[in-house]
Design a protein around this motif. Structure first.
Motif, short mmCIF file in Angstrom:
data_model
loop_
_atom_site.label_atom_id
_atom_site.label_comp_id
_atom_site.label_asym_id
_atom_site.label_seq_id
_atom_site.Cartn_x
_atom_site.Cartn_y
_atom_site.Cartn_z
N LEU A 1 15.34 43.22 -5.00
CA LEU A 1 16.39 42.47 -4.55
C LEU A 1 17.17 42.20 -5.66
N GLU A 2 18.44 42.62 -5.53
CA GLU A 2 19.43 42.39 -6.75
C GLU A 2 20.72 41.71 -6.15
N LYS A 3 21.21 40.57 -7.04
CA LYS A 3 22.27 39.93 -6.90
C LYS A 3 23.66 40.82 -7.30
N ALA A 4 23.52 41.81 -8.05
CA ALA A 4 24.43 42.59 -8.33
C ALA A 4 24.20 43.92 -7.84
N HIS A 5 24.45 44.82 -8.56
CA HIS A 5 23.84 46.42 -8.15
C HIS A 5 23.14 46.83 -9.50
N ILE A 6 21.98 47.46 -8.78
CA ILE A 6 20.95 47.90 -10.10
C ILE A 6 21.37 48.89 -10.93
N ARG A 7 22.54 49.65 -10.52
CA ARG A 7 23.02 50.38 -11.55
C ARG A 7 23.51 49.75 -12.99
N ARG A 8 24.08 48.47 -12.56
CA ARG A 8 24.79 47.82 -13.76
C ARG A 8 24.55 46.37 -13.55
N SER A 9 23.23 45.93 -13.92
CA SER A 9 22.82 44.57 -13.42
C SER A 9 22.07 44.07 -14.71
N GLY A 10 21.69 42.85 -14.94
CA GLY A 10 20.87 42.31 -16.05
C GLY A 10 21.35 42.32 -17.37
N ALA A 11 20.66 41.83 -18.15
CA ALA A 11 21.17 41.70 -19.72
C ALA A 11 21.78 42.72 -20.40
N ILE A 12 21.07 43.75 -19.88
CA ILE A 12 21.53 45.19 -20.69
C ILE A 12 22.07 46.18 -19.79
N ALA A 13 23.16 45.82 -18.94
CA ALA A 13 23.86 46.61 -18.27
C ALA A 13 24.49 47.57 -18.87
N MET A 14 24.86 47.44 -20.08
CA MET A 14 25.54 48.38 -20.95
C MET A 14 24.80 48.95 -22.09
N GLY A 15 23.47 48.69 -21.88
CA GLY A 15 22.56 49.35 -23.04
C GLY A 15 22.22 48.37 -24.03
N MET A 16 21.18 48.71 -25.02
CA MET A 16 20.83 47.71 -26.16
C MET A 16 20.62 48.80 -27.37
N ASP A 17 20.76 48.19 -28.49
CA ASP A 17 20.57 48.90 -29.57
C ASP A 17 19.42 49.19 -30.39
N GLY A 18 18.36 48.40 -29.85
CA GLY A 18 17.14 48.32 -30.42
C GLY A 18 16.21 47.80 -29.65
N LEU A 19 14.86 48.08 -30.15
CA LEU A 19 13.65 47.36 -29.71
C LEU A 19 13.30 46.44 -30.94
N ASN A 20 13.33 45.12 -30.58
CA ASN A 20 13.38 44.34 -31.80
C ASN A 20 11.74 43.94 -32.24
N ASN A 21 10.90 44.14 -31.43
CA ASN A 21 9.74 43.49 -31.65
C ASN A 21 8.41 44.56 -31.25
N ALA A 22 8.69 46.05 -31.60
CA ALA A 22 7.50 46.66 -31.31
C ALA A 22 6.50 47.00 -32.68
N VAL A 23 5.21 46.72 -32.21
CA VAL A 23 4.11 46.95 -33.14
C VAL A 23 3.75 48.47 -33.28
N ILE A 24 4.31 49.17 -34.12
CA ILE A 24 4.19 50.66 -34.37
C ILE A 24 2.86 50.87 -35.32
N PRO A 25 1.86 51.49 -34.82
CA PRO A 25 0.53 51.70 -35.87
C PRO A 25 1.12 52.36 -37.08
N GLY A 26 0.54 51.79 -38.10
CA GLY A 26 0.56 52.23 -39.51
C GLY A 26 1.92 51.51 -39.99
N LYS A 27 2.63 50.59 -39.34
CA LYS A 27 3.94 49.77 -39.74
C LYS A 27 3.66 48.35 -39.58
N ALA A 28 2.69 47.84 -38.68
CA ALA A 28 2.38 46.56 -38.56
C ALA A 28 1.19 46.65 -37.61
N THR A 29 0.53 45.34 -37.57
CA THR A 29 -0.67 45.34 -36.66
C THR A 29 -0.24 43.98 -35.38
N PRO A 30 -0.96 44.32 -34.31
CA PRO A 30 -0.72 43.23 -33.31
C PRO A 30 -0.91 41.71 -33.88
#
Lengths: 572, 73
Positions: free
Chosen positions: A43-72
């Motif tokens: 159920l979507e208040k707008a249209h799911i093609r362009r809704s939510g906080a990132i309707a126009m995309g996002m520049d990165g994932l800010n908090n990914a724990v990638i093995p070898g780079k960091a630990t959980p």
């Protein structure tokens, strides 16, 4: 007036997701994957093609724990410190462990991440200690990719219907009511499980833009989910930890010094010196900025003018093509350019958003709320500092948990009396033809929140604010007026905003200490009290319908320093 | 009903010669503020724009320009 205004339309589904943004689309995709035979509906208040906080995309994932780079474990410890110890580490540890497989899955779906010559993910350091930021400089495609995945999996989407209430029977969720904001139809959806992914409460304070909808958050995210969960009987937590973030002055997009950080950009004082040390968004960062202002070391500036042209051009491309692409024309109008001088920053209005702070519906390590059959994920669910990757990981968890529940749940009919009561509430503003316009009442609520409940906070001020909120509830809400389906939708958002304002202010009054840096800085209790303050505030509704604030203990920490391994396996 | 109207300039500008009435901008606007007029041309009906740009980007005939509203200029 629309000729179907007020007509009823009924639907039935196994799993219903309210909100088709990042968390909601992922929840739907994963619920369907878990049990392909289930009916899954968004159920979507707008249209799911362009809704939510990132309707126009996002520049990165800010908090990914990638093995070898960091630990959980390192990540959980970092987020524990950023929240001054007030969090459920189990959900954050679950998120940290599951993040990498989600990044790989998004990569396989065609989301473009920055990679090195060997094909490994590039990971930047932005947080105080660890490296967790995976850039997606071409992330403007993200919403389109999610939309296609939803469509290809035969998930039903109902666009332009705003959920207005969660239907319950015997303390269990049985469905949802909604209003079609284009046609005015009344929608009733019977569901075995409901997932709230409605995003932040972004229309809580007044933004500096001068426009009611010129907020930092996408203004469709008005706090509907926070209020509907509360009204249905679920508990919420940490609503005193309001979100405040650094913006460009006058423009309601994030300044994003942290995007420029890995290339040598930073938040500067008027002399061009580093102001904050570290630009990771936290209550501590905002406190540093607030203190600088008190010293006269203000305004803060985004400083890039010392960088080589190729780095400035890259940062400019990232900041101007993702998330808020109108930033380009804002600078063009002002004649400002990162190359020529530092650009003035300011602080955003307060809002509720677990993505960057901690305020949300209380969820456990299966994304269950305290109400049977109700799940929550994304900015509306209290998993602190979860950002976009959290919306995906916790969204997936909620989708799988809700699917499992719906598979085993017996079907239950909604209570017709509850539906009729909600119908009457939804359409009442149409009958108040000479009542108040939604903008004026919303302005008054948000002005009150900005002036009385925003940090630096005090008990005296917040008590006056609560009196004003109660007056507005008694005198103004019943007189709200609307003339068409669109206005009716905006009008129904106003009491949701008022609920959020009251819940946050009452939580702030309850916590008689300061915590989360500036986010819960009380002038009358200016220090952190680790003897009496290590608890989570809980807001709930009594059976009589009154708002109550209390506390629950912080779950026993699993990670007690940055190198510690968990005492026992969690969720695996 | 009595009410007063406030004059304000729309910041979503539609080139009526280019608009083909396809409705896509109306569908994608997150705030639901666009509508079609009697001549099947899109226009900004409600003054609630977040200048987020889906209408402009998704328009198949480049008929839409979103301006930064006055107070943010």
């Amino acid at each position: 007036m629309s000729d179907v205004m007020g007509l009823r339309r009924n639907y039935e589904t196994d799993v219903l997701i309210i909100g088709g943004g990042s968390a909601g689309t992922m929840a739907a995709i994963k619920a369907k994957e878990r049990f392909p035979g289930l009916n899954v509906t968004i159920l979507e208040k707008a249209h799911i093609r362009r809704s939510g906080a990132i309707a126009m995309g996002m520049d990165g994932l800010n908090n990914a724990v990638i093995p070898g780079k960091a630990t959980p474990e390192e990540y959980v410890w970092e987020i524990t410190r950023a929240n001054d110890g007030i969090l459920d580490q189990r959900t954050v540890l679950y998120f940290a462990r599951e993040g990498y497989s989600m990044v790989k899955e998004l990569d396989s779906w065609g989301v473009k991440f920055s990679k090195d010559d060997r094909g490994d993910f590039i990971v930047h350091k932005v947080h105080m200690e660890g490296r967790y930021v995976v850039p997606m400089p071409e992330g403007s495609d993200l919403k389109r990719i999610l939309y296609k995945k939803v469509k290809s999996r035969h998930i039903t989407t109902i666009n332009r219907v705003m959920a207005t209430s969660i239907l319950t029977r015997n303390n269990r969720v049985v469905g949802v009511t909604g209003l079609n904001v284009f046609t005015g139809e009344f929608v009733v959806i019977k569901a075995s499980a409901v997932i709230l992914t409605t995003g932040a409460a972004g229309r809580l304070g007044l933004p500096a833009t001068g426009y009611l909808y010129g907020t930092y958050e996408n203004p469709t995210n008005a706090g509907d989910g926070y209020a509907m969960a509360y009204r249905a009987g679920a508990q919420l937590t940490s609503l005193e930890a309001v979100m405040i973030v650094p913006l460009l002055k006058d423009y309601n997009g994030p300044a994003c010094a942290y995007v420029a950080g890995p290339y040598g950009g930073y938040t500067a004082d008027p002399d061009g010196e580093r102001l904050t040390g570290n630009d990771y968004w936290s209550g501590e960062l905002i406190m540093h900025m607030y203190q600088a202002k008190q010293r006269g070391q203000w305004p803060a500036f985004l400083k890039l003018d010392h960088l080589p042209e190729k780095d400035i051009a890259f940062i400019e491309h990232v900041l101007h093509s993702n998330e808020r692409p109108s930033r380009d024309r804002f600078h063009a109008n002002r004649g400002t350019n990162y190359r020529h001088r530092m650009l003035e920053m300011s602080l955003s209005e307060p809002s509720l958003c677990s993505g960057h702070s901690a305020s949300g519906i209380l969820v456990d390590e299966q994304a269950r709320t305290t109400l049977e059959g109700l799940y929550a994920a994304g900015d509306v669910a209290s998993v602190p500092h979860q950002y976009l990757l959290g919306a995906f990981v916790i969204g997936k968890l909620a989708g799988e948990s809700a699917a499992l529940y719906a598979k085993g749940a017996s079907s239950s009919e909604p209570d017709p009396a509850q539906i009729d009561q909600e119908y009457e509430r939804v359409y009442r503003p149409l009958h108040n033809s000479d009542g108040y316009h939604h903008e004026e009442v919303e302005y008054k609520i948000r002005r009150t929140f900005s002036q009385y409940s925003t940090p630096p906070k005090s008990g005296t001020m917040m008590n006056i604010g609560m009196e004003r909120f109660r007056d507005i509830r008694m005198q103004d809400i019943p007189r709200l007026s609307a003339h068409d389906p669109h206005e009716l939708g905006r009008t129904l958002e106003v009491p949701f905003i008022l609920d959020c304002a009251e819940m946050s202010t009452m939580s702030s009054l309850y916590r008689k200490e300061s915590r989360w840096g500036f986010l819960h800085y009380r002038l009358d209790y200016p220090t952190r009290d680790d003897v009496n303050g290590l608890y989570r505030t809980i807001v709930g509704r009594t059976p009589e319908g009154t708002m109550m604030v209390g506390q629950i203990p912080v779950p026993d920490p699993i990670i007690t320093d940055k190198s510690s391994a968990p005492a026992q396996p969690v969720n695996k | 009903m009595t009410s007063v109207t406030k004059r304000t300039s729309p910041n979503v500008i539609v080139d009526r010669d280019k608009c083909i009435g396809c409705d896509i901008c109306v569908q994608v606007c997150p705030m639901g503020i666009l509508a079609m007029d009697k001549e099947k041309k899109a226009y900004m009906k409600y003054n609630e724009c977040w200048y987020c740009l889906p209408c402009e980007v998704d328009c198949p005939v480049d008929a839409i320009t979103v301006e930064i509203p006055y107070l943010v200029r």
